[in-house]
Design an enzyme around this catalytic site. Structure first.
Site, short mmCIF file in Angstrom:
data_model
loop_
_atom_site.label_atom_id
_atom_site.label_comp_id
_atom_site.label_asym_id
_atom_site.label_seq_id
_atom_site.Cartn_x
_atom_site.Cartn_y
_atom_site.Cartn_z
N LYS A 177 0.85 -1.19 0.00
CA LYS A 177 0.00 0.00 0.00
C LYS A 177 0.89 1.24 0.00
O LYS A 177 1.53 1.56 0.99
CB LYS A 177 -0.92 0.04 1.23
CG LYS A 177 -2.01 1.10 1.03
CD LYS A 177 -2.60 1.63 2.30
CE LYS A 177 -1.77 2.70 2.95
NZ LYS A 177 -1.66 3.97 2.19
N GLU A 253 10.85 1.52 9.82
CA GLU A 253 11.77 2.64 9.60
C GLU A 253 10.95 3.91 9.84
O GLU A 253 10.06 4.22 9.05
CB GLU A 253 12.35 2.56 8.18
CG GLU A 253 13.26 1.33 8.06
CD GLU A 253 13.80 1.08 6.66
OE1 GLU A 253 13.38 1.76 5.72
OE2 GLU A 253 14.65 0.19 6.53
N CYS A 287 13.81 11.41 5.72
CA CYS A 287 13.85 11.05 7.14
C CYS A 287 15.23 11.31 7.73
O CYS A 287 15.37 11.48 8.93
CB CYS A 287 13.48 9.59 7.30
SG CYS A 287 14.48 8.53 6.24
N GLU A 389 9.85 16.21 15.24
CA GLU A 389 10.16 16.15 13.81
C GLU A 389 9.22 17.09 13.05
O GLU A 389 8.00 17.01 13.20
CB GLU A 389 9.98 14.72 13.29
CG GLU A 389 10.36 14.59 11.82
CD GLU A 389 10.08 13.19 11.25
OE1 GLU A 389 9.00 12.64 11.50
OE2 GLU A 389 10.97 12.67 10.54
P1 NAD Z 1 2.78 8.32 7.63
O1 NAD Z 1 3.11 7.51 8.82
O2 NAD Z 1 1.75 9.37 7.76
O3 NAD Z 1 2.25 7.37 6.45
C1 NAD Z 1 3.05 6.33 5.93
C2 NAD Z 1 2.15 5.25 5.38
O4 NAD Z 1 1.40 4.67 6.43
C3 NAD Z 1 1.13 5.76 4.35
O5 NAD Z 1 1.01 4.79 3.33
C4 NAD Z 1 -0.14 5.84 5.17
O6 NAD Z 1 -1.32 5.72 4.42
C5 NAD Z 1 0.02 4.67 6.11
N1 NAD Z 1 -0.73 4.75 7.36
C6 NAD Z 1 -1.03 5.87 8.08
N2 NAD Z 1 -1.71 5.52 9.21
C7 NAD Z 1 -1.83 4.15 9.18
C8 NAD Z 1 -2.44 3.21 10.06
N3 NAD Z 1 -3.05 3.58 11.19
N4 NAD Z 1 -2.40 1.90 9.71
C9 NAD Z 1 -1.75 1.51 8.58
N5 NAD Z 1 -1.19 2.36 7.71
C10 NAD Z 1 -1.21 3.67 8.01
O7 NAD Z 1 4.16 8.89 7.09
P2 NAD Z 1 4.37 9.93 5.89
O8 NAD Z 1 3.84 11.24 6.36
O9 NAD Z 1 3.87 9.31 4.64
O10 NAD Z 1 5.96 9.95 5.79
C11 NAD Z 1 6.76 10.83 6.51
C12 NAD Z 1 7.31 10.14 7.75
O11 NAD Z 1 8.05 8.98 7.36
C13 NAD Z 1 8.30 11.00 8.52
O12 NAD Z 1 8.08 10.81 9.90
C14 NAD Z 1 9.66 10.41 8.14
O13 NAD Z 1 10.69 10.64 9.05
C15 NAD Z 1 9.31 8.97 8.00
N6 NAD Z 1 10.28 8.27 7.16
C16 NAD Z 1 11.18 7.42 7.73
C17 NAD Z 1 12.14 6.77 6.95
C18 NAD Z 1 13.16 5.85 7.55
O14 NAD Z 1 13.84 5.16 6.79
N7 NAD Z 1 13.30 5.79 8.86
C19 NAD Z 1 12.17 7.01 5.58
C20 NAD Z 1 11.24 7.88 5.03
C21 NAD Z 1 10.29 8.51 5.83
#
Ligand code: NAD
Length: 485
Positions: A177, A253, A287, A389
């Site tokens: 997804k 991650e 990130c 963040e």
């Molecule tokens: P997010 O957590 O809002 O969403 C990520 C994914 O999770 C999306 O596909 C979203 O639809 C899904 N999602 C959201 N709530 C969910 C739930 N309750 N159950 C299942 N799926 C759910 O993150 P974002 O805003 O898309 O991305 C930015 C974040 O990602 C930042 O915090 C960034 O630091 C982190 N990030 C971390 C890494 C790493 O390698 N550590 C890499 C890239 C981004």
């Protein structure tokens, strides 16, 4: 012309009556209409994946899987420009970045894990027994089963393929997804998978949101054996709760509040260049970006002045313009979040060295999610803007007096994803790097990645490590076979 983005299940593209818009953050225009997967559609995808494991895919050798992964990489490279356009339309990121990082790295992920799985061996232990004949132990690697892959919007293709490639290399069947903000490159990947003949059900794609939508339906599904997730730390906790009932394997991650430390013996030109990249790349939406910059007090004023000049010189523009260095944020909603931190910084007493607002273009870009690169100083370490963040083109720069103090400030965080150290003193580099509480520490560079190395975070920044053999270890279930000789 907006197109339809469908779900891909059991080798077929599936429509839905419930749809949502995929919007271009450059100017608010419509990129595509996305078909949202409801619970029944997610059930179908999981069922298709389970059946694929019981079908020919389950009998494929590692070499056969590797050959298919290379074909996927060929397919991505064959439609390279389509992938670049899809990624740009969803994110607004500069063409130069999508061409040199996002899409090539996506293809490289498949090639890398194809090579790794076809060359990896297994461990073997001989043991003594009382009858003197001995026994032989070896391990075989089996797939985990059905793996749910949930990915974010910041590096949509790179991060999706970073999970998919090793999971498929290890023989799992996938339900992926992508983020609701950036579904386009994943949809193209489904077309590539289809065209290169990935057996039906091995790769399934469902579109939707998180809570009470495809994300939650997938993470709480009893037919899913493991979840690999990249995204916010708070989403990681929600997924952990959803996955708890049938004790799924988890690889997370998550977010970061990464520190960069610039010592007084640093090559200042190099440190400024690196910090500009590490704060403002992808409009601060990596990130691994540095949001906290600690600079030795003797060079603090000069550093801030030069960082300001460079931030103000960043060329903001349309992604297709080859000169563009910084694009918009991913969405208006995300811009509202980042702007709320700019307002909070003022309330908390920050000096806004540059930025702090939104630019005005006088054209259709004023409907987009643009924001100014911003540098803050003067906040106490307890300020929310220093602890939480923000995930935008912004950093807080603070002075330090000693090496011990810099290390303590860098580690005083709930997160622990990445760190960057700028110094020309070799002993200091080694000494400080090992004391930083983070999954990866760069010295005199940033975002230089060798795919064989362990990648992940400590504290709120994640669970487990992926990369190289660490990925294959997560996506596999070893079975020990003990033979009495
Ligand atoms: P997010 O957590 O809002 O969403 C990520 C994914 O999770 C999306 O596909 C979203 O639809 C899904 N999602 C959201 N709530 C969910 C739930 N309750 N159950 C299942 N799926 C759910 O993150 P974002 O805003 O898309 O991305 C930015 C974040 O990602 C930042 O915090 C960034 O630091 C982190 N990030 C971390 C890494 C790493 O390698 N550590 C890499 C890239 C981004």
């Amino acid at each position: 012309m907006p197109h339809d983005i469908k779900n891909y299940i059991a080798g077929e593209f599936i429509t839905s009556t419930c749809r949502f818009d995929d919007v271009n953050p450059v100017d608010g225009s419509l990129v595509a209409v996305v078909h949202e997967a409801d619970r029944a559609t997610v059930d179908k995808a999981v069922q298709a994946a389970r059946e694929a494991l019981d079908g020919p895919w389950g009998l494929f050798s590692a070499a056969e899987r590797a050959a298919l992964l290379h074909k996927i990489a060929d397919g991505i490279e064959g439609r390279f420009d389509d992938f670049v356009s899809a990624e740009i339309a969803d994110t607004g990121k500069p063409l130069a970045q999508a061409r040199t990082l996002d899409i090539p790295r996506g293809a490289a992920n498949f090639r890398f894990f194809a090579s790794l799985v076809s060359t990896s061996g297994t461990e073997c232990f001989e043991m003594g027994t009382t009858d003197g004949a001995g026994a032989l132990n070896y391990s075989i690697q089996k797939p985990l089963g059905v793996v749910g892959v949930i990915s974010p919007w910041n590096l949509p293709f790179l991060l999706l393929t970073w999970k998919l490639a090793p999971a498929m290399a290890a023989g799992n069947a996938i339900v992926a997804k992508p983020s609701e903000e950036t579904p386009a490159s994943a949809a193209l990947l489904a077309e590539v998978m289809h065209d290169v003949g990935i057996p039906p059900g091995v790769f399934n794609l469902v579109n939707g949101f998180g809570p009470d939508s495809a994300g939650e339906f997938l993470t709480s599904h009893r037919g899913v054996d493991a979840i690999t997730f990249t995204g916010e730390s708070s989403t990681g906790s929600a997924i952990m709760r959803a996955a708890a009932d049938n004790v799924k394997a988890l690889s997370f991650e998550l977010g970061g509040k990464n520190a960069a430390i610039v010592f007084d013996d640093a090559d200042l030109d190099q440190a400024i260049d690196g910090t500009v990249r590490s704060v403002f790349s992808n409009c601060g939406q990596v990130c691994l970006c540095s949001e906290r910059v600690y600079v030795h007090e003797s060079i603090f004023d000069e550093f801030v002045e030069r960082l300001k000049d460079r931030a103000e010189a960043l060329r903001m523009g349309r992604p297709e313009d080859e000169q563009t260095e910084i694009g918009p944020l991913v969405s208006i909603a995300h811009r509202d979040k980042v702007l709320s931190y700019y307002a909070l910084a003022r309330e908390e007493g920050a000096d806004i060295v540059t930025g702090g607002g939104i630019p005005s273009f006088g054209d259709e870009r004023d409907n987009g999610a643009w924001i100014e690169p911003t540098i803050l100083t003067g906040l106490p370490e307890s300020a929310r803007c220093v602890r939480e963040e923000i995930f935008g083109p912004v950093c807080h720069v603070a002075p330090f007096a000693s090496e011990e103090q810099a290390i303590a400030m860098a580690n005083d965080s709930a997160y622990g994803l990445a760190g960057a150290i700028w110094t020309t003193n070799l002993s200091r580099a080694h000494r400080v790097a090992r004391q930083i509480e983070a999954g990866i520490v760069w010295v005199n560079t940033w975002y230089l990645r060798d795919l064989r190395t362990p990648f992940g975070g400590v504290k709120l920044s994640g669970i487990g490590r992926e990369g190289g053999i660490h990925s294959l270890a997560f996506y596999s279930e070893p079975t020990n076979i003990c033979i009495k000789l």
